[in-house]
Design a protein around this motif. Structure first.
Motif, PDB file in Angstrom:
ATOM      1  N   ASP A   1      68.177 -48.671  30.071  1.00 64.15           N
ATOM      2  CA  ASP A   1      67.824 -48.953  28.672  1.00 64.15           C
ATOM      3  C   ASP A   1      67.138 -50.298  28.504  1.00 64.15           C
ATOM      4  O   ASP A   1      67.468 -51.265  29.189  1.00 64.15           O
TER       5      ASP A   1
ATOM      6  N   SER B   1      61.597 -55.155  21.944  1.00 61.31           N
ATOM      7  CA  SER B   1      61.266 -56.096  20.876  1.00 61.31           C
ATOM      8  C   SER B   1      61.865 -55.672  19.551  1.00 61.31           C
ATOM      9  O   SER B   1      62.010 -56.468  18.656  1.00 61.31           O
ATOM     10  N   ASP B   2      62.182 -54.370  19.411  1.00 62.08           N
ATOM     11  CA  ASP B   2      62.642 -53.924  18.092  1.00 62.08           C
ATOM     12  C   ASP B   2      63.957 -53.152  18.194  1.00 62.08           C
ATOM     13  O   ASP B   2      65.006 -53.682  17.887  1.00 62.08           O
ATOM     14  N   VAL B   3      63.888 -51.892  18.637  1.00 62.85           N
ATOM     15  CA  VAL B   3      65.097 -51.084  18.746  1.00 62.85           C
ATOM     16  C   VAL B   3      65.332 -50.777  20.226  1.00 62.85           C
ATOM     17  O   VAL B   3      64.578 -51.222  21.090  1.00 62.85           O
ATOM     18  N   ILE B   4      66.373 -50.018  20.514  1.00 59.90           N
ATOM     19  CA  ILE B   4      66.678 -49.694  21.900  1.00 59.90           C
ATOM     20  C   ILE B   4      65.726 -48.599  22.393  1.00 59.90           C
ATOM     21  O   ILE B   4      65.484 -47.608  21.709  1.00 59.90           O
TER      22      ILE B   4
ATOM     23  N   ASN C   1      67.643 -55.881  31.242  1.00 64.81           N
ATOM     24  CA  ASN C   1      68.141 -55.070  32.351  1.00 64.81           C
ATOM     25  C   ASN C   1      67.101 -55.073  33.467  1.00 64.81           C
ATOM     26  O   ASN C   1      65.917 -55.270  33.220  1.00 64.81           O
TER      27      ASN C   1
ATOM     28  N   PHE D   1      65.179 -51.798  10.650  1.00 66.20           N
ATOM     29  CA  PHE D   1      64.408 -50.639  11.116  1.00 66.20           C
ATOM     30  C   PHE D   1      64.725 -49.356  10.362  1.00 66.20           C
ATOM     31  O   PHE D   1      64.112 -48.336  10.609  1.00 66.20           O
TER      32      PHE D   1
ATOM     33  N   ARG E   1      68.807 -58.382  25.238  1.00 68.71           N
ATOM     34  CA  ARG E   1      69.330 -58.308  26.602  1.00 68.71           C
ATOM     35  C   ARG E   1      68.188 -58.043  27.573  1.00 68.71           C
ATOM     36  O   ARG E   1      67.105 -57.646  27.167  1.00 68.71           O
TER      37      ARG E   1
ATOM     38  N   GLU F   1      65.578 -43.020  25.046  1.00 66.07           N
ATOM     39  CA  GLU F   1      66.566 -43.337  24.013  1.00 66.07           C
ATOM     40  C   GLU F   1      65.899 -43.194  22.663  1.00 66.07           C
ATOM     41  O   GLU F   1      64.861 -43.810  22.422  1.00 66.07           O
ATOM     42  N   PHE F   2      66.506 -42.403  21.792  1.00 63.72           N
ATOM     43  CA  PHE F   2      65.922 -42.145  20.489  1.00 63.72           C
ATOM     44  C   PHE F   2      65.574 -43.462  19.794  1.00 63.72           C
ATOM     45  O   PHE F   2      66.411 -44.335  19.644  1.00 63.72           O
ATOM     46  N   CYS F   3      64.304 -43.599  19.393  1.00 63.47           N
ATOM     47  CA  CYS F   3      63.847 -44.893  18.880  1.00 63.47           C
ATOM     48  C   CYS F   3      63.057 -44.733  17.604  1.00 63.47           C
ATOM     49  O   CYS F   3      62.282 -45.598  17.237  1.00 63.47           O
ATOM     50  N   GLY F   4      63.232 -43.621  16.900  1.00 59.02           N
ATOM     51  CA  GLY F   4      62.564 -43.448  15.626  1.00 59.02           C
ATOM     52  C   GLY F   4      61.509 -42.356  15.651  1.00 59.02           C
ATOM     53  O   GLY F   4      61.515 -41.495  16.530  1.00 59.02           O
TER      54      GLY F   4
ATOM     55  N   THR G   1      73.736 -46.202  31.260  1.00 59.82           N
ATOM     56  CA  THR G   1      72.358 -46.674  31.441  1.00 59.82           C
ATOM     57  C   THR G   1      72.065 -47.907  30.600  1.00 59.82           C
ATOM     58  O   THR G   1      70.917 -48.271  30.398  1.00 59.82           O
TER      59      THR G   1
ATOM     60  N   ILE H   1      67.077 -53.045  25.810  1.00 60.56           N
ATOM     61  CA  ILE H   1      67.934 -53.359  24.671  1.00 60.56           C
ATOM     62  C   ILE H   1      67.542 -54.718  24.088  1.00 60.56           C
ATOM     63  O   ILE H   1      67.447 -55.697  24.829  1.00 60.56           O
ATOM     64  N   PRO H   2      67.313 -54.770  22.769  1.00 60.32           N
ATOM     65  CA  PRO H   2      66.957 -56.052  22.159  1.00 60.32           C
ATOM     66  C   PRO H   2      68.055 -57.097  22.419  1.00 60.32           C
ATOM     67  O   PRO H   2      69.238 -56.786  22.328  1.00 60.32           O
TER      68      PRO H   2
END
Lengths: 333, 199, 640
Positions: free
Chosen positions: A179, A163-166, A186, C170, A184, A204-207, C326, A181-182
């Motif tokens: 992943d 909904s926000d970042v990867i 998978n 963000f 998309r 995946e680094f998301c903050g 990935t 991914i906003p």
């Protein structure tokens, strides 16, 4: 030179890589075949490494006189060396080809799709997982968070979104990661061969709270799973005792309802996790805390201490109300 | 170590033209990396055009008139540009001056047309990704036109002062070379941005 | 075409008319840098700039190393509260960004700036003012991001700055802007140096240095420069797009308005994978130089080594998608990138085998530089092989973004680039400083680094397989990663300490090291034909090259070219392939304008974060500075 041996010896602990989030302690066909492929690769690569180091070791013996002209080369020896190097390059090519072949074979096996399976949409949010169970009958769909229950021995399809970042969905003991991914979607399939609780974590680094974004996969026999599913489909059970009733009042007069939903009540916030059956979950705050009464209270009182940066705000609440609120939430089985 | 003189270089010239000159290679190097930048930006445009079901996104493609005029102007400018280079190599100061002035004027006209174009696009850069990339690509190319025009102006000024001799003629050639790059890099962009959506 | 044969001025003193110390002194005056601050800031001497470049790059290495130490202290125990997520994210971003953009690439280019002109036998690098400009731009870029970090507005989105996390929604505030502008800024510098090196190698080689006589280190940085020219524009375009999205509201990476988050990853890794080889290829050149000298044998497989450099360069552009296995790309496409990623093992294998063959047929002398090269073999081969695991699409889904990858690329980058680099420092320090580094401290340094590195980074393979993702600031005790992390922390601390030993060696040997002389290692390439440190003119007379290892071939006397001016900065421009002397070109005099232009550029970049109009007025100022830079001043420059 001695260190080489030490470093080989340190490979041994690999064999003991148990753990509930380990790629080498696998409990599903996906992860198990990946583990097999890993050991094949590791074996071949270790052999190559050892041979190269042995070659280097042998090469370090002096073969020339100190006085020899560094430009002088022996033609026959040069030819032998050329032949040897060419052979080794050929062997490298063969090895690489073999590894590529193995990789392709397993890749195909891994990404084959089965039809008509349980489909679950997993949406990554900063920093928790929204879990939507899909069903052909709209009244049999439901939403939960951070915990995915699946039937043992059956493939399950996961649709991954963000909904926000990867983010990246990864439960190593069942399957490789993919992943979220906003914009998309998978898809992966995973399956657990044995009953149990498997842990996964955003990869995946998301903050800020990337470190505290875990989820649990709970695999149980088909019948138990269906029970669980029916219970989750149901709306929240009404409070059963006085404390819970008063807790409900605290809940509905607090800012909680701005962000959280409890199905069957007026609480319909969509920002935070659905709390309809929060009491039945194993963990809180995306796999950060065990779901105990104390932890629940601590999380409500000061979420920023447990997960600095989390979107759950600090809330002023007196100890008495907190106690009631916790009772209510615990009752949401 | 003792020296053994085996080669006398005192008779060599002090500057050369074209690929004999390091500056020519330097210019080629910068053209290559800037060309790579263009290619990457064009790649991004193509990538999004394939990804989106509709392209250009919700707006008509840009009008042909000004961009086509600019394209014609740029192609024609190759001729005076070539002559500037040629007279530079012949070290013909008078003609180099004339053609540098011609090239400066052409450059200004080109910049003028480009700014007219910016005002007439049907989309702003902050409207959608198509608008963003259209502006980005045109902007990228505009900076190259401006860079070469400034360089041409400086050379023109040099040629009208006491500096107009010797190696400066070689510089004229390198500047002309860069203008060719500016023209050539425009052609695929023109085709892509203006004709691509009309195919 | 009219040939511009300038009749040599009969009054001008030429280098065949005098010799010995008088020639040295007069040339040193012509090519020298003026004393005082203005002189120091105006210098265009590639050795002075190269030395500053090297020192600055190592300063950034220490800073990034400190960031690493802080992270390892935090990770040593589960649920440690030493460092919070905000600072931790800044630390790993600064560590990665600094190591990649401010240390690894610049330090390799810095060595090239210092060594290439000496190794190809010329007096200065091509476009020396651009070289000075590049250095200042690099310094300002580095200062910008580190000052921002000190002010607690350090970038915190990772060195890869994936959108949308780094996008306007963000990452509000200025942090990601500073990161993006710093990237664009320092890449200007990297690109300019790459062009200088390409032109120096193509046009300024000593007469007789045909293509097959170019030293392997020069080949390696030459090919690296091409990689930079083709790869860096991608990241510049990417960071420019990012800043546009952030500052003026474009939607290039915004899926809601037709943009795409994965576009960033394609652009970033199209640069990011060649980047690895941009760092690694110069290191292979260092390995070749050291192995040749310390094997006392000419390099085996010179042609094969050059061809594998070129092949690696080409292949490096076909690998970027293996960072994106990935992301759900089509399986067929991903498979292609498995094959290409595996394929690159072949040219790398060729290099390894040729080096081992050279050692095998030689007489290895175990001085510190060779020791570091042996450490390189041990570590780099392991890292290269674990890379094959990452190249496999299915396996990558398990190890991607875990500590296994952290282990892998530290094995490749530290083993493949830092160990050869340290070897190179031991090898060329005597040329640069005039004194040898201490051998005993050097051996201590090596063993501490070697043991510390392996103890620190080997366990990370295992923590990764046990499920530990990258870029997490803490982990729960029940994950069972505590002991391995503690071991990693201890090892990396030892590794960091080895650099303190190194620093001590570098500082103390500058004063009290053994005097080097021209050629302390009895090496064969041209940089050893001049004094240590070299005079401003590099060579009193330009050597004429007859062999790939000129100093091994010409032990009695050095063939030289004569006829260059002693009073003007003349050097020989030669033809591209045969290196025939072609032009006596004048090399630019010192100038303050490159510094002023760099300041103007820096101000423009920083101001653009706050107002997009800065690009307009900033460009005007930069333009003025550039015109002043190129405008000929005085009679000497007018002839130029």
């Amino acid at each position: 030179m001695r260190l080489r041996i030490v470093s080989i010896a340190s490979l041994v602990p690999l064999a003991g890589c148990k753990g509930w989030q380990s790629a080498l302690d696998t409990h599903g066909p996906g992860a198990t075949s990946l583990e097999k492929l890993f050991w094949i690769f590791l074996f071949i690569l270790t052999v190559v490494w050892i041979l190269t180091m042995l070659g280097l070791l042998v090469a370090l013996r002096a073969r020339r006189d100190a006085a020899t002209d560094p430009l002088a080369v022996d033609a026959t020896r040069e030819r032998t060396m050329t032949r040897t190097v060419a052979t080794l390059v050929g062997l490298t090519a063969v090895t690489v080809l073999a590894l590529t072949g193995f990789s392709y074979a397993y890749q195909k096996r891994l990404f084959d799709r089965t039809e008509n399976v349980l489909t679950i949409k997993v949406t990554g949010h900063q920093w928790w997982w929204q879990v939507d169970y899909e069903d052909e009958q709209p009244n049999r769909t439901f939403t939960t968070a951070n915990e995915i229950h699946i039937p043992v021995g059956e493939p399950v399809r996961l649709k991954l979104e963000a909904s926000d970042v990867i983010h990246s969905f990864w439960v190593p003991s069942l399957m490789g990661k993919m992943d979220n991914i906003p914009g998309r979607q998978n898809v992966i399939e995973l399956q657990a061969d044995r009953e149990g609780v498997y842990r996964g974590q955003c990869a995946e680094f998301c903050g800020w709270q990337h470190a505290h974004m875990a989820m649990l996969i709970v695999a149980k026999p088909k019948a138990e799973f269906e029970n669980w599913k029916n219970q989750q489909i149901a709306s929240a059970s009404p409070p059963s005792d006085d404390a819970q009733k008063r807790g409900e009042q605290v809940f509905f007069t607090s800012p909680c309802v701005m962000c959280h939903s409890v199905r069957g009540t007026s609480a319909g916030g969509r920002v935070g996790p659905d709390l309809t059956h929060v009491g039945s979950r194993l963990t809180l705050a995306a796999g950060t805390l065990q779901n105990t009464r104390g932890n629940l209270a601590a999380w409500i009182v000061d979420p920023q201490r447990i997960k600095p940066g989390t979107n759950m705000p600090l809330m002023q609440i007196n100890p008495q109300d907190l106690d009631l609120l916790v009772s209510y939430l615990e009752g949401l089985k | 170590m003792r020296h053994d003189p085996v080669l006398d270089v005192s008779k060599l010239p002090t500057y050369g033209f074209g690929h004999r000159s390091p500056m020519w290679w330097g210019t080629l190097g910068f053209c290559t990396l800037e060309g790579m930048g263009f290619a990457i930006a064009i790649g991004a445009y193509l990538y999004l055009s394939f990804l989106n079901p509709q392209w250009p996104l919700s707006v008509p493609p840009p009008d042909l008139i000004w961009a086509s005029l600019l394209t014609i102007l740029l192609i024609i400018s190759i001729i005076p540009n070539y002559l500037t280079q040629k007279f530079g190599e012949e070290e013909n100061l008078a003609k180099v001056r004339v053609y540098l002035v011609v090239m400066s004027v052409l450059g200004f006209v080109a910049i003028g047309i480009r700014f007219l174009e910016f005002g007439r696009l049907h989309v702003k850069w902050d409207q959608n990704a198509y608008g963003s990339l259209l502006w980005a690509l045109l902007g990228l190319h505009t900076t190259h036109i401006i860079t070469d025009v400034v360089d041409t102006l400086v050379l023109t000024a040099l040629m009208f002062t006491r500096h107009g001799h010797g190696k400066r003629f070689s510089d004229v050639g390198d500047n002309a070379f860069y203008w060719n790059f500016v023209v050539l890099s425009w052609l695929p962009m023109y085709a892509l941005l203006y004709w691509g959506p009309r195919l | 075409m009219s040939e511009a044969y300038a009749a040599p001025d009969p009054k001008e003193l030429r280098d065949h008319q005098i010799g010995g110390p008088e020639l040295t002194a007069r040339l040193a005056k012509t090519w020298g840098t003026e004393k005082g601050l203005l002189g120091a800031l105006s210098t265009v001497d590639h050795k002075i700039i190269g030395r500053r470049y090297i020192i600055t790059a190592f300063l950034f290495l220490f800073l990034a190393g400190l960031a690493a130490v802080a992270m390892r202290l935090q990770l040593a125990r589960p649920e440690s509260r030493l460092i919070g997520p905000d600072l931790y994210n800044q630390l790993f971003t600064m560590h990665g960004t600094t190591m990649m953009f401010l240390f690894a690439v610049p330090v390799m280019e810095a060595f090239a700036v210092y060594l290439v002109p000496l190794m190809v036998g010329t007096r200065n690098i091509a476009f020396p003012r651009l070289n000075a400009f590049s250095y200042y731009v690099y310094v300002f870029g580095g200062l910008m991001i580190w000052v921002a970090f000190m002010l607690n507005i350090g970038a915190d989105v990772g060195w890869f700055a994936y959108v949308p996390l780094s996008g306007p929604e963000f990452s509000p505030g200025k942090r990601a802007d500073i990161w993006a502008q710093m990237i664009t800024f320092t890449e200007v510098s990297a690109l300019a140096v790459a062009v200088e090196i390409v032109v120096t190698v193509l046009k300024q080689r000593a007469p007789g240095m045909t293509l097959d006589r170019i030293p392997l280190f020069v080949w390696s940085v030459f090919i690296t420069s091409f990689l930079i020219i083709f790869a860096m524009p991608a990241v510049m375009i990417a960071s420019t797009f990012l800043i546009l999205d952030r500052l003026i509201g474009t939607h290039i990476f915004n899926p809601a308005e037709g943009g795409d988050a994965l576009l960033w990853q394609h652009l970033f890794w199209f640069f990011g994978h060649p980047e690895v080889y941009i760092i690694f290829l110069p290191a292979t050149g260092m390995v070749s130089a050291i192995i040749t000298t310390f094997s006392r044998r000419r390099t085996f497989g010179y042609l094969a080594l050059v061809l594998s450099l070129i092949a690696t360069g080409f292949l490096s552009f076909g690998l970027w998608v293996h960072h994106m296995f990935t992301t759900g790309l089509p399986q067929l496409g991903a498979s292609f990138f498995t094959a290409s990623s595996m394929l690159i093992a072949i040219p790398n294998g060729i290099q390894i085998f040729c080096w081992i063959a050279t050692l095998w047929d030689g007489r290895p002398i175990f001085r510190t530089p060779l020791l570091f090269v042996l450490g390189f073999f041990f570590i780099f081969v392991a890292g290269g092989l674990s890379g094959l695991i990452l190249a496999s699409v299915p396996l990558d889904t398990q190890v991607h973004d875990t500590y296994f990858v952290v282990a892998h690329f530290h094995y490749v980058l530290i083993g493949g680039a830092v160990f050869p680099l340290l070897g190179a420092v031991y090898y060329w320090y005597p040329k640069i400083v005039g004194r040898l580094l201490d051998e005993r401290i050097g051996k201590w340094h090596f063993w501490l680094a070697f043991v510390g590195f392996n103890v620190g980074f080997f366990p990370m393979h295992i923590t990764g397989l046990m499920g530990m993702p990258r870029r997490i600031y803490t982990y729960l005790p029940e994950m069972g990663w505590g002991n391995l992390n503690l071991l990693s922390s201890v090892g990396t601390l030892v590794f960091f300490f080895s650099f303190v030993v190194f620093l001590w060696n570098v500082v103390s040997s500058a004063k009290s090291g053994a005097v080097a002389g021209d050629n302390p290692w009895d090496a064969g390439t041209l940089e050893w034909a001049t004094s240590s440190p070299p005079p401003p003119q590099n060579f009193d007379r330009i050597p004429v090259v007859t062999n790939r290892e000129p100093l091994w071939a010409e032990r009695e006397k050095l063939p030289v070219a004569t006829g260059l001016s002693v009073e003007n900065r003349e050097l020989i421009v030669s033809t591209v392939t045969e290196a025939r002397a072609d032009i006596r070109e004048t090399s630019p005099e010192p100038s303050i304008w490159p510094l002023l232009a760099a300041i103007a550029t820096g101000v423009t970049f920083i101001a653009s974060i706050f107002t997009p109009w800065a690009v307009v007025w900033g460009s005007a100022i930069v333009g003025v500075a550039l015109i002043a830079w190129f405008w000929p001043k005085g009679a000497k420059e007018d002839e130029a």
